[in-house]
Write a protein that holds these residues in place. Structure first.
Motif, mmCIF file in Angstrom:
data_model
loop_
_atom_site.group_PDB
_atom_site.id
_atom_site.type_symbol
_atom_site.label_atom_id
_atom_site.label_comp_id
_atom_site.label_asym_id
_atom_site.label_seq_id
_atom_site.Cartn_x
_atom_site.Cartn_y
_atom_site.Cartn_z
ATOM 1 N N LEU A 62 50.959 4.589 65.133
ATOM 2 C CA LEU A 62 51.050 5.263 63.837
ATOM 3 C C LEU A 62 50.589 6.711 63.908
ATOM 4 N N ILE A 63 49.749 6.993 64.880
ATOM 5 C CA ILE A 63 49.252 8.346 65.135
ATOM 6 C C ILE A 63 49.430 8.626 66.621
ATOM 7 N N GLY A 64 49.969 9.779 66.945
ATOM 8 C CA GLY A 64 50.133 10.131 68.350
ATOM 9 C C GLY A 64 48.793 10.324 69.031
ATOM 10 N N PRO A 65 48.663 9.922 70.288
ATOM 11 C CA PRO A 65 47.367 10.045 70.976
ATOM 12 C C PRO A 65 46.847 11.473 71.044
ATOM 13 N N ARG A 66 47.732 12.449 71.073
ATOM 14 C CA ARG A 66 47.275 13.838 71.104
ATOM 15 C C ARG A 66 46.731 14.303 69.756
ATOM 16 N N GLU A 67 47.036 13.533 68.705
ATOM 17 C CA GLU A 67 46.548 13.889 67.368
ATOM 18 C C GLU A 67 45.110 13.445 67.147
ATOM 19 N N ALA A 68 44.656 12.475 67.912
ATOM 20 C CA ALA A 68 43.335 11.893 67.667
ATOM 21 C C ALA A 68 42.202 12.921 67.642
ATOM 22 N N PRO A 69 42.129 13.855 68.588
ATOM 23 C CA PRO A 69 41.003 14.803 68.563
ATOM 24 C C PRO A 69 41.027 15.754 67.369
ATOM 25 N N ARG A 70 42.188 15.907 66.722
ATOM 26 C CA ARG A 70 42.281 16.842 65.599
ATOM 27 C C ARG A 70 42.645 16.145 64.293
ATOM 28 N N LEU A 71 42.248 14.880 64.188
ATOM 29 C CA LEU A 71 42.564 14.109 62.986
ATOM 30 C C LEU A 71 41.987 14.733 61.726
ATOM 31 N N TRP A 72 40.759 15.200 61.800
ATOM 32 C CA TRP A 72 40.125 15.767 60.607
ATOM 33 C C TRP A 72 40.857 17.019 60.135
ATOM 34 N N THR A 73 41.095 17.945 61.035
ATOM 35 C CA THR A 73 41.642 19.231 60.615
ATOM 36 C C THR A 73 43.115 19.148 60.249
ATOM 37 N N ARG A 74 43.904 18.377 60.998
ATOM 38 C CA ARG A 74 45.349 18.348 60.781
ATOM 39 C C ARG A 74 45.812 17.263 59.819
ATOM 40 N N HIS A 75 44.953 16.279 59.560
ATOM 41 C CA HIS A 75 45.400 15.138 58.767
ATOM 42 C C HIS A 75 44.474 14.818 57.595
ATOM 43 N N VAL A 76 43.227 14.541 57.866
ATOM 44 C CA VAL A 76 42.341 14.043 56.809
ATOM 45 C C VAL A 76 41.984 15.142 55.804
ATOM 46 N N LEU A 77 41.493 16.270 56.269
ATOM 47 C CA LEU A 77 41.025 17.303 55.345
ATOM 48 C C LEU A 77 42.165 17.926 54.539
ATOM 49 N N ASN A 78 43.298 18.176 55.191
ATOM 50 C CA ASN A 78 44.377 18.814 54.426
ATOM 51 C C ASN A 78 44.986 17.865 53.406
ATOM 52 N N CYS A 79 44.882 16.552 53.633
ATOM 53 C CA CYS A 79 45.309 15.592 52.616
ATOM 54 C C CYS A 79 44.299 15.525 51.472
ATOM 55 N N ALA A 80 43.033 15.629 51.810
ATOM 56 C CA ALA A 80 41.995 15.515 50.784
ATOM 57 C C ALA A 80 42.099 16.613 49.741
ATOM 58 N N VAL A 81 42.416 17.849 50.162
ATOM 59 C CA VAL A 81 42.468 18.949 49.196
ATOM 60 C C VAL A 81 43.682 18.857 48.281
ATOM 61 N N LEU A 82 44.610 17.959 48.585
ATOM 62 C CA LEU A 82 45.722 17.731 47.666
ATOM 63 C C LEU A 82 45.203 17.268 46.303
ATOM 64 N N GLY A 83 44.010 16.691 46.319
ATOM 65 C CA GLY A 83 43.393 16.247 45.073
ATOM 66 C C GLY A 83 43.141 17.361 44.076
ATOM 67 N N GLU A 84 43.148 18.620 44.547
ATOM 68 C CA GLU A 84 42.978 19.753 43.635
ATOM 69 C C GLU A 84 44.093 19.798 42.597
ATOM 70 N N TRP A 85 45.240 19.217 42.930
ATOM 71 C CA TRP A 85 46.398 19.259 42.040
ATOM 72 C C TRP A 85 46.680 17.903 41.390
ATOM 73 N N VAL A 86 45.727 16.990 41.458
ATOM 74 C CA VAL A 86 45.883 15.656 40.871
ATOM 75 C C VAL A 86 44.894 15.506 39.720
ATOM 76 N N PRO A 87 45.367 15.239 38.500
ATOM 77 C CA PRO A 87 44.457 15.148 37.362
ATOM 78 C C PRO A 87 43.527 13.942 37.436
ATOM 79 N N GLU A 88 42.422 14.040 36.724
ATOM 80 C CA GLU A 88 41.425 12.971 36.730
ATOM 81 C C GLU A 88 42.012 11.677 36.182
ATOM 82 N N GLY A 89 41.694 10.566 36.845
ATOM 83 C CA GLY A 89 42.111 9.249 36.392
ATOM 84 C C GLY A 89 43.584 8.948 36.555
ATOM 85 N N ALA A 90 44.295 9.734 37.359
ATOM 86 C CA ALA A 90 45.750 9.583 37.489
ATOM 87 C C ALA A 90 46.119 8.331 38.266
ATOM 88 N N ALA A 91 47.305 7.801 37.927
ATOM 89 C CA ALA A 91 47.947 6.772 38.732
ATOM 90 C C ALA A 91 48.857 7.488 39.720
#
Length: 246
Positions: A44-73
């Motif tokens: 599901l994740i390429g082995p070369r992605e593992a060392p940069r999971l936070w910067t390339r995957h987790v953190l950039n997905c987390a900030v998407l929440g800036e555009w999601v209203p409170e309590g949203a479905a």
């Protein structure tokens, strides 16, 4: 997990402490570890992605929440390994998140992650997004690296509530995709797309995203017209569509 894989589990960057609340950061760490181990082993994740999971995957997905209203479905279509849906659920416990993914091996992984992390406001649905057209609606429909904007609109907008929006992660080609999607935007009755950089001042590299809402929420009916509803040609066949099966 093998020793080779476990050694690839990334350390937590300082930026994560600015993105995740202290009570949610341990969940984010566990998720990153699952991606770096089981996610890699299951393809599901390429082995070369593992060392940069936070910067390339987790953190950039987390900030998407800036555009999601409170309590949203929220619906995450083509969720894959849970990006961005799982990350949003971890960062924002106020959200109800539905992960929509057609492949069994991916939904199996998603279900295991949801149970392991105790994410009781996350639902995993195995199927394509268009299978839910006319039956489910959400405040936000999101996705990451699923399809060009035109096709993404076809799959996503029939799931968007009258006052909701598509909020998708997009890269440098977003403006070109908007131009190419103009016929679809008009046919579906969408408002002009908004483009924004998220995580500015928080992450070393911001995340691009596009938001598409309805031009006239009061006039929206479900499911909105899609390419499958195009007028039939003179031979009695439907007009050719660019929509592809996922």
């Amino acid at each position: 997990m093998s020793d080779d894989v476990s050694r690839e589990t990334p350390s937590v960057p300082d930026e994560a402490r600015r993105v995740f609340a202290s009570g949610r950061l341990p969940l984010a760490e566990r998720y990153a570890a699952l991606l770096a181990t089981d996610g890699v082993l299951r393809g599901l994740i390429g082995p070369r992605e593992a060392p940069r999971l936070w910067t390339r995957h987790v953190l950039n997905c987390a900030v998407l929440g800036e555009w999601v209203p409170e309590g949203a479905a929220v619906a995450d279509i083509g969720s894959g390994a849970g990006l961005p849906g799982i990350v949003l659920a971890v960062a924002r416990p106020d959200l109800s998140v539905t992960l929509i993914e057609p492949l069994l091996r991916r939904t199996t992984f998603l279900t295991e992650v949801v149970e392991t992390l105790g994410l009781d406001r996350v639902e995993v649905v195995r199927g394509r997004a268009d299978a839910l057209h006319g039956t489910r609606r959400f405040d936000v429909v999101t996705s990451r690296a699923v399809a060009p904007l035109g096709r993404l609109l076809e799959w996503s907008m029939p799931l968007v509530d009258a006052r909701g929006a598509l909020v998708a992660m997009k890269g440098a080609t977003v403006h070109e995709e908007i131009v190419e999607a103009e016929p679809v935007l008009r046919r579906l009755g969408c408002a002009p797309p908004e483009v924004r950089e998220l995580g500015v001042g928080v992450l070393a590299e911001s995340t691009g995203a596009v938001r598409v809402s309805w031009a006239d929420p009061a006039s929206v009916s479900w499911p909105p017209a899609t390419a499958a509803d195009a007028p039939r040609g003179p031979a009695g066949k439907r007009g050719r569509s660019s929509r592809k099966r996922r």
